[in-house]
Design a protein around this motif. Structure first.
Motif, PDB file in Angstrom:
ATOM      1  N   MET A   1       0.828  -1.197   0.000  1.00 18.55           N
ATOM      2  CA  MET A   1       0.000   0.000   0.000  1.00 18.55           C
ATOM      3  C   MET A   1       0.867   1.254   0.000  1.00 18.55           C
ATOM      4  N   SER A   2       1.938   1.235   0.791  1.00 21.58           N
ATOM      5  CA  SER A   2       2.828   2.386   0.874  1.00 21.58           C
ATOM      6  C   SER A   2       3.452   2.694  -0.483  1.00 21.58           C
ATOM      7  N   LYS A   3       3.905   1.652  -1.171  1.00 20.20           N
ATOM      8  CA  LYS A   3       4.506   1.848  -2.497  1.00 20.20           C
ATOM      9  C   LYS A   3       3.482   2.371  -3.493  1.00 20.20           C
ATOM     10  N   LEU A   4       2.259   1.817  -3.429  1.00 18.54           N
ATOM     11  CA  LEU A   4       1.223   2.200  -4.385  1.00 18.54           C
ATOM     12  C   LEU A   4       0.831   3.670  -4.234  1.00 18.54           C
ATOM     13  N   VAL A   5       0.572   4.110  -2.999  1.00 18.41           N
ATOM     14  CA  VAL A   5       0.134   5.494  -2.803  1.00 18.41           C
ATOM     15  C   VAL A   5       1.264   6.471  -3.104  1.00 18.41           C
ATOM     16  N   THR A   6       2.520   6.020  -2.918  1.00 20.77           N
ATOM     17  CA  THR A   6       3.663   6.871  -3.254  1.00 20.77           C
ATOM     18  C   THR A   6       3.775   7.041  -4.764  1.00 20.77           C
ATOM     19  N   ILE A   7       3.650   5.929  -5.485  1.00 17.97           N
ATOM     20  CA  ILE A   7       3.719   5.965  -6.947  1.00 17.97           C
ATOM     21  C   ILE A   7       2.611   6.838  -7.529  1.00 17.97           C
ATOM     22  N   LEU A   8       1.420   6.728  -6.937  1.00 18.19           N
ATOM     23  CA  LEU A   8       0.268   7.483  -7.440  1.00 18.19           C
ATOM     24  C   LEU A   8       0.245   8.934  -6.957  1.00 18.19           C
ATOM     25  N   GLY A   9       1.202   9.282  -6.114  1.00 13.73           N
ATOM     26  CA  GLY A   9       1.252  10.639  -5.592  1.00 13.73           C
ATOM     27  C   GLY A   9       0.160  10.933  -4.576  1.00 13.73           C
ATOM     28  N   LEU A  10      -0.321   9.880  -3.899  1.00 17.06           N
ATOM     29  CA  LEU A  10      -1.440  10.026  -2.961  1.00 17.06           C
ATOM     30  C   LEU A  10      -1.010   9.846  -1.498  1.00 17.06           C
ATOM     31  N   LYS A  11       0.270   9.807  -1.257  1.00 19.13           N
ATOM     32  CA  LYS A  11       0.769   9.539   0.100  1.00 19.13           C
ATOM     33  C   LYS A  11       0.225  10.527   1.124  1.00 19.13           C
ATOM     34  N   ASP A  12       0.081  11.791   0.720  1.00 21.61           N
ATOM     35  CA  ASP A  12      -0.373  12.833   1.644  1.00 21.61           C
ATOM     36  C   ASP A  12      -1.861  13.137   1.512  1.00 21.61           C
ATOM     37  N   LYS A  13      -2.577  12.333   0.736  1.00 20.61           N
ATOM     38  CA  LYS A  13      -4.017  12.502   0.582  1.00 20.61           C
ATOM     39  C   LYS A  13      -4.732  11.999   1.837  1.00 20.61           C
ATOM     40  N   ALA A  14      -5.520  12.876   2.468  1.00 20.74           N
ATOM     41  CA  ALA A  14      -6.259  12.497   3.680  1.00 20.74           C
ATOM     42  C   ALA A  14      -7.653  12.021   3.307  1.00 20.74           C
ATOM     43  N   VAL A  15      -8.050  10.882   3.861  1.00 22.58           N
ATOM     44  CA  VAL A  15      -9.358  10.304   3.554  1.00 22.58           C
ATOM     45  C   VAL A  15     -10.095  10.006   4.859  1.00 22.58           C
ATOM     46  N   PRO A  16     -11.429  10.075   4.859  1.00 28.98           N
ATOM     47  CA  PRO A  16     -12.189   9.769   6.083  1.00 28.98           C
ATOM     48  C   PRO A  16     -12.253   8.268   6.325  1.00 28.98           C
ATOM     49  N   ILE A  17     -11.995   7.858   7.558  1.00 32.29           N
ATOM     50  CA  ILE A  17     -12.061   6.450   7.964  1.00 32.29           C
ATOM     51  C   ILE A  17     -13.011   6.354   9.153  1.00 32.29           C
ATOM     52  N   ASN A  18     -14.045   5.537   9.031  1.00 32.67           N
ATOM     53  CA  ASN A  18     -14.990   5.353  10.137  1.00 32.67           C
ATOM     54  C   ASN A  18     -15.428   3.895  10.172  1.00 32.67           C
ATOM     55  N   LEU A  19     -14.890   3.149  11.126  1.00 28.78           N
ATOM     56  CA  LEU A  19     -15.212   1.731  11.284  1.00 28.78           C
ATOM     57  C   LEU A  19     -16.265   1.499  12.363  1.00 28.78           C
ATOM     58  N   GLY A  20     -16.823   2.581  12.895  1.00 28.01           N
ATOM     59  CA  GLY A  20     -17.902   2.461  13.859  1.00 28.01           C
ATOM     60  C   GLY A  20     -17.485   2.150  15.280  1.00 28.01           C
ATOM     61  N   ASP A  21     -16.171   2.165  15.565  1.00 33.31           N
ATOM     62  CA  ASP A  21     -15.725   1.831  16.920  1.00 33.31           C
ATOM     63  C   ASP A  21     -15.159   3.031  17.670  1.00 33.31           C
ATOM     64  N   LEU A  22     -15.451   4.239  17.174  1.00 34.46           N
ATOM     65  CA  LEU A  22     -15.091   5.477  17.864  1.00 34.46           C
ATOM     66  C   LEU A  22     -16.361   6.308  18.010  1.00 34.46           C
ATOM     67  N   PHE A  23     -16.593   6.874  19.179  1.00 35.80           N
ATOM     68  CA  PHE A  23     -17.802   7.665  19.365  1.00 35.80           C
ATOM     69  C   PHE A  23     -17.530   8.910  20.193  1.00 35.80           C
ATOM     70  N   THR A  24     -18.347   9.919  19.958  1.00 36.87           N
ATOM     71  CA  THR A  24     -18.223  11.195  20.677  1.00 36.87           C
ATOM     72  C   THR A  24     -19.497  11.442  21.473  1.00 36.87           C
ATOM     73  N   THR A  25     -19.308  11.805  22.732  1.00 36.19           N
ATOM     74  CA  THR A  25     -20.427  12.072  23.636  1.00 36.19           C
ATOM     75  C   THR A  25     -20.388  13.534  24.072  1.00 36.19           C
TER      76      THR A  25
END
Length: 302
Positions: free
Chosen positions: A273-297
């Motif tokens: 994955m590290s090599k792929l995102v580096t080659i594609l120039g996406l290493k610093d691209k921020a994406v939203p990740i939500n697996l449902g195991d973090l919550f805010t009260t």
């Protein structure tokens, strides 16, 4: 190591959920595993569940003074590289908080465990008088270099009048505290009437946590308490707060950083994955990740 009673109900009747994966030698207390960006997944002391109220916590755990020392000494350069993901996350997280606490209700905010102060910067941009408290010597120096109002230490080192703040936030902090009930009581005193406390943490009763069991990545040495919406609500009510809102919230991660999170499970996959995102120039691209195991009260002091 010290044995503790349940922080929520005081019972000493508990059962082991996950046995310790740490040795009794030098394996325990590695400062590197107390970094925000630590990938020490699966390394933890004995995790138990209270038979009376259901709170999940580490028992026994290291003495509070030893834990504090580790947080004081920790240095986390990788956190600086992941700054953009934190900025995007905190900008999004501030919105529901501002809906509950409009400007006319007051604009003085305290961020507990503020680290290098990214959230404080975001809050200041929005017109808040932002205070922070943080034990890491390194992180406090970084915050001060940005001109932020950060006090070095813990809540115990914050000497202000009662009812001084309109909002108190704890982003990924409460699970690290040796005595979260005590911290919530101090927070209650520091908040004005009508003030809001905002707590973001991991959810031990989430579908992902149940599915993964002992392989759930958030089972880590630096986490002492594993709340669920049910147990966190109970603790907040015990202090005097009223929960007004609860939402699942993930975070933004750079793709390059996300690859490092996979490495403890599969070096092959992480490397690919590290090599792929580096080659594609996406290493610093921020994406939203939500697996449902973090919550805010969000809870209010009446």
């Amino acid at each position: 190591m010290e044995y503790v009673a349940c922080n929520l109900c005081g019972s000493r009747d508990s059962k082991v959920l996950y046995p310790s994966t740490l040795s009794d030698g030098l394996d325990r207390g590695n400062v590197e595993r107390f970094r925000c960006t630590s990938s020490g997944y699966g390394k933890h002391d004995t995790i138990v569940k209270c038979q009376n109220c259901g709170l999940v916590y580490v028992n026994p755990h290291r003495e509070a003074s030893a834990i504090l020392h580790d947080y004081e000494e920790v240095v986390d350069e990788l956190y600086l590289e992941e700054r953009e993901g934190r900025v995007l996350t905190f900008r999004r997280n501030l919105r529901p908080l501002e809906e509950l606490m409009p400007p006319e209700r007051g604009r003085r905010l305290l961020d507990v465990g503020c680290h290098i102060g990214v959230f404080l910067e975001i809050a200041q941009e929005r017109g808040w008088e932002a205070w922070g408290v943080e034990p890491s010597h390194w992180a406090v120096r970084e915050a001060h270099s940005r001109g932020l109002h950060v006090i070095e230490g813990t809540l115990d080192d914050l000497h202000v009048a009662d009812e001084f703040f309109d909002v108190i936030t704890m982003w990924d902090v409460i699970e690290h505290l040796p005595d979260p009930l005590r911290a919530l009581r101090k927070s209650y005193r520091l908040l004005k009437r009508g003030g809001i406390i905002c707590i973001h943490t991991i959810n031990i009763e989430s579908p992902l946590a149940r599915l993964m069991g002992r392989h759930w990545p958030w089972l880590m040495e630096m986490h002492l308490y594993y709340f669920s919406p049910r147990t966190l609500t109970a603790m907040l009510r015990k202090v005097g707060f009223t929960v007004v809102k609860m939402i699942n919230q993930g975070r933004f991660l750079r793709l390059g950083y996300l690859a490092t999170r996979i490495e403890p499970y599969s070096r092959f996959l992480a490397g690919g994955m590290s090599k792929l995102v580096t080659i594609l120039g996406l290493k610093d691209k921020a994406v939203p990740i939500n697996l449902g195991d973090l919550f805010t009260t969000f809870a209010r002091k009446h």
